[in-house]
Motif scaffolding. Structure first.
Motif, PDB file in Angstrom:
ATOM      1  N   GLU A  31       0.750  -1.193  -0.030  1.00  0.00           N
ATOM      2  CA  GLU A  31       0.077  -0.091  -0.132  1.00  0.00           C
ATOM      3  C   GLU A  31       0.807   1.240   0.116  1.00  0.00           C
ATOM      4  O   GLU A  31       0.567   2.401  -0.780  1.00  0.00           O
ATOM      5  CB  GLU A  31      -0.924   0.133   1.293  1.00  0.00           C
ATOM      6  CG  GLU A  31      -2.020  -0.994   1.343  1.00  0.00           C
ATOM      7  CD  GLU A  31      -2.958  -0.876  -0.029  1.00  0.00           C
ATOM      8  OE1 GLU A  31      -3.245  -0.009  -0.412  1.00  0.00           O
ATOM      9  OE2 GLU A  31      -3.505  -1.869  -0.426  1.00  0.00           O
ATOM     10  N   ASN A  62      -6.177   2.824   3.156  1.00  0.00           N
ATOM     11  CA  ASN A  62      -5.749   1.547   3.049  1.00  0.00           C
ATOM     12  C   ASN A  62      -4.350   1.622   3.831  1.00  0.00           C
ATOM     13  O   ASN A  62      -4.015   0.571   4.409  1.00  0.00           O
ATOM     14  CB  ASN A  62      -5.540   1.290   1.485  1.00  0.00           C
ATOM     15  CG  ASN A  62      -6.799   0.845   0.894  1.00  0.00           C
ATOM     16  OD1 ASN A  62      -7.897   0.614   1.719  1.00  0.00           O
ATOM     17  ND2 ASN A  62      -7.060   0.993  -0.461  1.00  0.00           N
ATOM     18  N   GLU A  65      -5.012   1.460   7.716  1.00  0.00           N
ATOM     19  CA  GLU A  65      -5.546   0.167   8.028  1.00  0.00           C
ATOM     20  C   GLU A  65      -4.291  -0.881   8.035  1.00  0.00           C
ATOM     21  O   GLU A  65      -4.238  -1.660   8.740  1.00  0.00           O
ATOM     22  CB  GLU A  65      -6.531  -0.403   7.102  1.00  0.00           C
ATOM     23  CG  GLU A  65      -7.936   0.588   7.138  1.00  0.00           C
ATOM     24  CD  GLU A  65      -8.960   0.152   6.207  1.00  0.00           C
ATOM     25  OE1 GLU A  65      -8.749  -0.846   5.554  1.00  0.00           O
ATOM     26  OE2 GLU A  65      -9.966   0.622   6.374  1.00  0.00           O
TER      27      GLU A  65
END
Length: 93
Positions: A31, A62, A65
């Motif tokens: 990511e 993203n 997370e």
């Protein structure tokens, strides 16, 4: 030369801890590679802490997370390695 089972156990624990850390950080790396250098710098300075994420742009969700998931595994693996090394040194070689 006798086999030192404490050393073997230490190597196994540290090796598994390193493997878990690398495995947990793989999604974060994937990511993070999608961000530009300026975006990564902005994320690190503003949104790394969870308290500051109320107004976070969608492009960082993203990464945030993945960072949250990887952090607990990394800290646990580091503590496990440190405790294993300390136990090995205290018990003796």
């Amino acid at each position: 030369m006798p086999i030192n089972f404490n050393l073997i156990l230490l190597l196994i624990v540290v090796g598994v801890s390193i493997w878990l850390t690398l495995r947990a950080n793989r999604p974060l790396k994937e990511e993070a590679l999608k961000l530009t250098v300026d975006q990564a710098r902005t994320f690190h300075t503003k949104y790394r802490k969870t308290e500051n994420r109320a107004d976070m742009p969608e492009q960082f969700r993203n990464v945030a997370e993945a960072s949250d998931r990887a952090r607990s595994v990394t800290v646990t693996a580091a503590m496990t390695s440190a405790v294993s090394i300390a136990a090995y040194l205290l018990i003796g070689s």
